[in-house]
Design a protein around this motif. Structure first.
Motif, PDB file in Angstrom:
ATOM      1  N   GLY A 167      -1.714 -56.099  39.310  1.00  0.00           N
ATOM      2  CA  GLY A 167      -2.642 -57.197  39.466  1.00  0.00           C
ATOM      3  C   GLY A 167      -1.997 -58.356  40.232  1.00  0.00           C
ATOM      4  N   PRO A 168      -2.697 -59.491  40.353  1.00  0.00           N
ATOM      5  CA  PRO A 168      -4.031 -59.710  39.808  1.00  0.00           C
ATOM      6  C   PRO A 168      -5.162 -59.097  40.642  1.00  0.00           C
ATOM      7  CG  PRO A 168      -3.279 -61.694  40.908  1.00  0.00           C
ATOM      8  CD  PRO A 168      -2.133 -60.728  40.954  1.00  0.00           C
ATOM      9  N   ARG A 169      -4.833 -58.578  41.816  1.00  0.00           N
ATOM     10  CA  ARG A 169      -5.889 -57.936  42.603  1.00  0.00           C
ATOM     11  C   ARG A 169      -6.323 -56.640  41.937  1.00  0.00           C
ATOM     12  NH1 ARG A 169      -4.384 -53.281  45.007  1.00  0.00           N
ATOM     13  NH2 ARG A 169      -2.175 -52.910  45.455  1.00  0.00           N
ATOM     14  N   LEU A 170      -7.558 -56.232  42.211  1.00  0.00           N
ATOM     15  CA  LEU A 170      -8.006 -54.916  41.786  1.00  0.00           C
ATOM     16  C   LEU A 170      -7.425 -53.850  42.715  1.00  0.00           C
ATOM     17  CD1 LEU A 170     -11.719 -55.791  40.974  1.00  0.00           C
ATOM     18  CD2 LEU A 170      -9.825 -55.523  39.362  1.00  0.00           C
ATOM     19  N   VAL A 206      -1.897 -51.175  18.504  1.00  0.00           N
ATOM     20  CA  VAL A 206      -3.001 -50.335  18.965  1.00  0.00           C
ATOM     21  C   VAL A 206      -3.772 -51.092  20.030  1.00  0.00           C
ATOM     22  CG1 VAL A 206      -3.266 -48.952  16.877  1.00  0.00           C
ATOM     23  CG2 VAL A 206      -4.447 -51.149  17.052  1.00  0.00           C
ATOM     24  N   CYS A 207      -4.405 -50.343  20.911  1.00  0.00           N
ATOM     25  CA  CYS A 207      -5.209 -50.916  21.986  1.00  0.00           C
ATOM     26  C   CYS A 207      -6.679 -50.597  21.742  1.00  0.00           C
ATOM     27  CB  CYS A 207      -4.765 -50.351  23.334  1.00  0.00           C
ATOM     28  SG  CYS A 207      -5.809 -50.826  24.730  1.00  0.00           S
ATOM     29  N   LEU A 208      -7.513 -51.614  21.877  1.00  0.00           N
ATOM     30  CA  LEU A 208      -8.959 -51.445  21.810  1.00  0.00           C
ATOM     31  C   LEU A 208      -9.502 -51.927  23.148  1.00  0.00           C
ATOM     32  CD1 LEU A 208     -11.495 -50.731  20.159  1.00  0.00           C
ATOM     33  CD2 LEU A 208     -11.458 -53.071  19.262  1.00  0.00           C
ATOM     34  N   ALA A 209      -9.954 -50.978  23.974  1.00  0.00           N
ATOM     35  CA  ALA A 209     -10.311 -51.298  25.351  1.00  0.00           C
ATOM     36  C   ALA A 209     -11.826 -51.283  25.553  1.00  0.00           C
ATOM     37  CB  ALA A 209      -9.654 -50.305  26.311  1.00  0.00           C
ATOM     38  N   LEU A 210     -12.292 -52.200  26.386  1.00  0.00           N
ATOM     39  CA  LEU A 210     -13.693 -52.228  26.797  1.00  0.00           C
ATOM     40  C   LEU A 210     -13.743 -52.034  28.303  1.00  0.00           C
ATOM     41  CD1 LEU A 210     -16.732 -52.748  26.241  1.00  0.00           C
ATOM     42  CD2 LEU A 210     -16.272 -55.176  26.683  1.00  0.00           C
ATOM     43  N   VAL A 211     -14.456 -50.992  28.745  1.00  0.00           N
ATOM     44  CA  VAL A 211     -14.630 -50.759  30.173  1.00  0.00           C
ATOM     45  C   VAL A 211     -15.613 -51.785  30.716  1.00  0.00           C
ATOM     46  CG1 VAL A 211     -15.300 -49.115  31.962  1.00  0.00           C
ATOM     47  CG2 VAL A 211     -14.179 -48.295  29.865  1.00  0.00           C
ATOM     48  N   VAL A 212     -15.194 -52.548  31.713  1.00  0.00           N
ATOM     49  CA  VAL A 212     -16.061 -53.602  32.248  1.00  0.00           C
ATOM     50  C   VAL A 212     -16.523 -53.308  33.677  1.00  0.00           C
ATOM     51  CG1 VAL A 212     -15.074 -55.364  30.741  1.00  0.00           C
ATOM     52  CG2 VAL A 212     -14.085 -55.000  33.018  1.00  0.00           C
ATOM     53  N   ASN A 213     -16.012 -52.240  34.264  1.00  0.00           N
ATOM     54  CA  ASN A 213     -16.462 -51.843  35.604  1.00  0.00           C
ATOM     55  C   ASN A 213     -15.958 -50.434  35.903  1.00  0.00           C
ATOM     56  OD1 ASN A 213     -13.833 -53.727  35.995  1.00  0.00           O
ATOM     57  ND2 ASN A 213     -13.765 -52.060  37.505  1.00  0.00           N
ATOM     58  N   ILE A 223     -16.778 -53.819  43.464  1.00  0.00           N
ATOM     59  CA  ILE A 223     -16.732 -54.407  42.132  1.00  0.00           C
ATOM     60  C   ILE A 223     -17.033 -55.907  42.236  1.00  0.00           C
ATOM     61  CG2 ILE A 223     -15.254 -54.851  40.144  1.00  0.00           C
ATOM     62  CD1 ILE A 223     -13.628 -52.333  41.083  1.00  0.00           C
ATOM     63  N   THR A 224     -17.930 -56.386  41.389  1.00  0.00           N
ATOM     64  CA  THR A 224     -18.300 -57.799  41.396  1.00  0.00           C
ATOM     65  C   THR A 224     -18.081 -58.409  40.013  1.00  0.00           C
ATOM     66  OG1 THR A 224     -20.620 -57.418  40.763  1.00  0.00           O
ATOM     67  CG2 THR A 224     -20.072 -57.307  43.121  1.00  0.00           C
ATOM     68  N   MET A 225     -17.862 -59.715  39.987  1.00  0.00           N
ATOM     69  CA  MET A 225     -17.719 -60.410  38.712  1.00  0.00           C
ATOM     70  C   MET A 225     -19.025 -60.366  37.922  1.00  0.00           C
ATOM     71  SD  MET A 225     -14.684 -61.187  38.156  1.00  0.00           S
ATOM     72  CE  MET A 225     -15.117 -61.991  36.606  1.00  0.00           C
ATOM     73  N   GLU A 226     -20.146 -60.319  38.621  1.00  0.00           N
ATOM     74  CA  GLU A 226     -21.436 -60.216  37.936  1.00  0.00           C
ATOM     75  C   GLU A 226     -21.509 -58.924  37.121  1.00  0.00           C
ATOM     76  OE1 GLU A 226     -26.246 -60.195  38.932  1.00  0.00           O
ATOM     77  OE2 GLU A 226     -24.776 -60.248  40.557  1.00  0.00           O
ATOM     78  N   GLU A 227     -21.040 -57.822  37.712  1.00  0.00           N
ATOM     79  CA  GLU A 227     -21.016 -56.539  37.019  1.00  0.00           C
ATOM     80  C   GLU A 227     -20.102 -56.603  35.802  1.00  0.00           C
ATOM     81  OE1 GLU A 227     -19.519 -51.933  37.945  1.00  0.00           O
ATOM     82  OE2 GLU A 227     -19.096 -53.553  39.357  1.00  0.00           O
ATOM     83  N   ILE A 232     -19.278 -57.041  29.827  1.00  0.00           N
ATOM     84  CA  ILE A 232     -18.696 -57.778  28.693  1.00  0.00           C
ATOM     85  C   ILE A 232     -19.800 -58.197  27.730  1.00  0.00           C
ATOM     86  CG2 ILE A 232     -17.560 -59.938  28.049  1.00  0.00           C
ATOM     87  CD1 ILE A 232     -15.851 -59.643  30.588  1.00  0.00           C
ATOM     88  N   ASP A 233     -20.901 -58.706  28.279  1.00  0.00           N
ATOM     89  CA  ASP A 233     -22.026 -59.113  27.432  1.00  0.00           C
ATOM     90  C   ASP A 233     -22.581 -57.926  26.634  1.00  0.00           C
ATOM     91  OD1 ASP A 233     -21.839 -61.704  28.322  1.00  0.00           O
ATOM     92  OD2 ASP A 233     -23.432 -61.522  29.824  1.00  0.00           O
ATOM     93  N   GLN A 234     -22.618 -56.756  27.268  1.00  0.00           N
ATOM     94  CA  GLN A 234     -23.175 -55.576  26.614  1.00  0.00           C
ATOM     95  C   GLN A 234     -22.223 -54.979  25.579  1.00  0.00           C
ATOM     96  OE1 GLN A 234     -24.106 -52.885  29.808  1.00  0.00           O
ATOM     97  NE2 GLN A 234     -25.959 -53.967  30.406  1.00  0.00           N
ATOM     98  N   GLY A 235     -20.932 -55.019  25.864  1.00  0.00           N
ATOM     99  CA  GLY A 235     -19.995 -54.257  25.045  1.00  0.00           C
ATOM    100  C   GLY A 235     -19.136 -55.028  24.079  1.00  0.00           C
TER     101      GLY A 235
END
Length: 258
Positions: A167-170, A206-213, A223-227, A232-235
């Motif tokens: 990072g910080p780039r994708l 332990v790791c608890l991961a949320l896929v955000v894109n 990939i957009t910040m809106e996505e 994040i809002d959904q998960g």
């Protein structure tokens, strides 16, 4: 498992700078021999379990992944009595089943980071120390997260190889294809050296991961910040509920010896 009086540590990443259901009992600004952690330690309770919450990137979110003082973060939690840590991570999905808003409890990690302070064992040492890191995530802790997610009937996976990139780039699409050939299912920027530093201190992690894109090249758009914000809002509500449901069991894990 035997009952423990130690608080459980929660390190929150992108999308989790605070916990709305955390009953805060105090906040503490601390310093360690490795410097200052990302933010103050927030002491509180989730249900009946004492917890210490730390925002990995600070609150507000301001510290990029490669500049997080991981050593200070883990040392501060250890000094606060934490012996079990849940690292919450926002990640990109590589595996076909791991799309946006999907929750993952990874079982392995591959470290592609560089230049980060990644060990406590350096400097004026009396002897060289090599720790076993075969299983980077605590197996009993993982099972508690998995059981909580199953009970909630979440869209989740109980496996995953986490690729930790600089990072910080994708990443580029070619880099993601390389990670996929290496066997990686997820990609993130903060999974290491956090996990290994916890292991060096003898902490359960332990790791608890949320896929955000979808990772680069895994969808038909950039990939957009809106996505990311939408995922994040959904998960994130599911992530928080898994934390709440598993917290009592995590608090009962006996501390490992360092």
């Amino acid at each position: 498992m035997t009952a423990s009086t130690n608080p459980v540590g929660i390190i929150g990443g992108t999308g989790l700078t605070s916990l709305s259901d955390l009953e805060i009992v105090g906040e503490e600004t601390v310093s360690t021999r490795w410097g200052e952690p990302s933010d103050k330690l927030v002491h509180g309770r989730l249900g009946d379990q004492a917890v210490v919450f730390l925002a990995r990137h600070g609150n507000p979110h301001r510290i990029p992944p490669h500049q997080v003082n991981y050593r200070a973060n883990l040392q501060a939690l250890y000094d606060a009595g934490v012996r079990t840590v849940v690292g919450v991570n926002a990640v990109g999905g590589i595996h076909k089943a791991m799309g946006p808003a999907h929750v993952v409890v990874p079982d392995q990690v591959i470290d592609y980071t560089w230049g980060r302070a990644s060990t406590f064992f350096e400097g004026e040492l009396e002897h060289v120390t090599h720790i076993d890191f075969t299983y980077p995530y605590d197996q009993e802790g993982r099972q508690l997260l998995i059981d909580a997610a199953r009970g909630l009937k979440l869209d989740f996976s109980d496996f995953g190889v986490y690729a930790a990139t600089q990072g910080p780039r994708l990443e580029t699409a070619a880099e993601i294809r390389r990670l996929e050939r290496d066997g990686c299912d997820l990609v993130g920027m903060t999974g290491m050296p956090e996990a290994v530093l916890a292991a060096e201190l003898g902490m359960r992690y332990v790791c608890l991961a949320l896929v955000v894109n979808w990772a680069a090249g895994k969808s038909d758009h950039i990939i957009t910040m809106e996505e990311i914000d939408q995922a994040i809002d959904q998960g994130m509500a599911g992530v928080k509920t898994v934390l709440e449901r598993s917290m009592a069991g995590l608090g009962q894990l006996s501390p490992r010896s360092s």
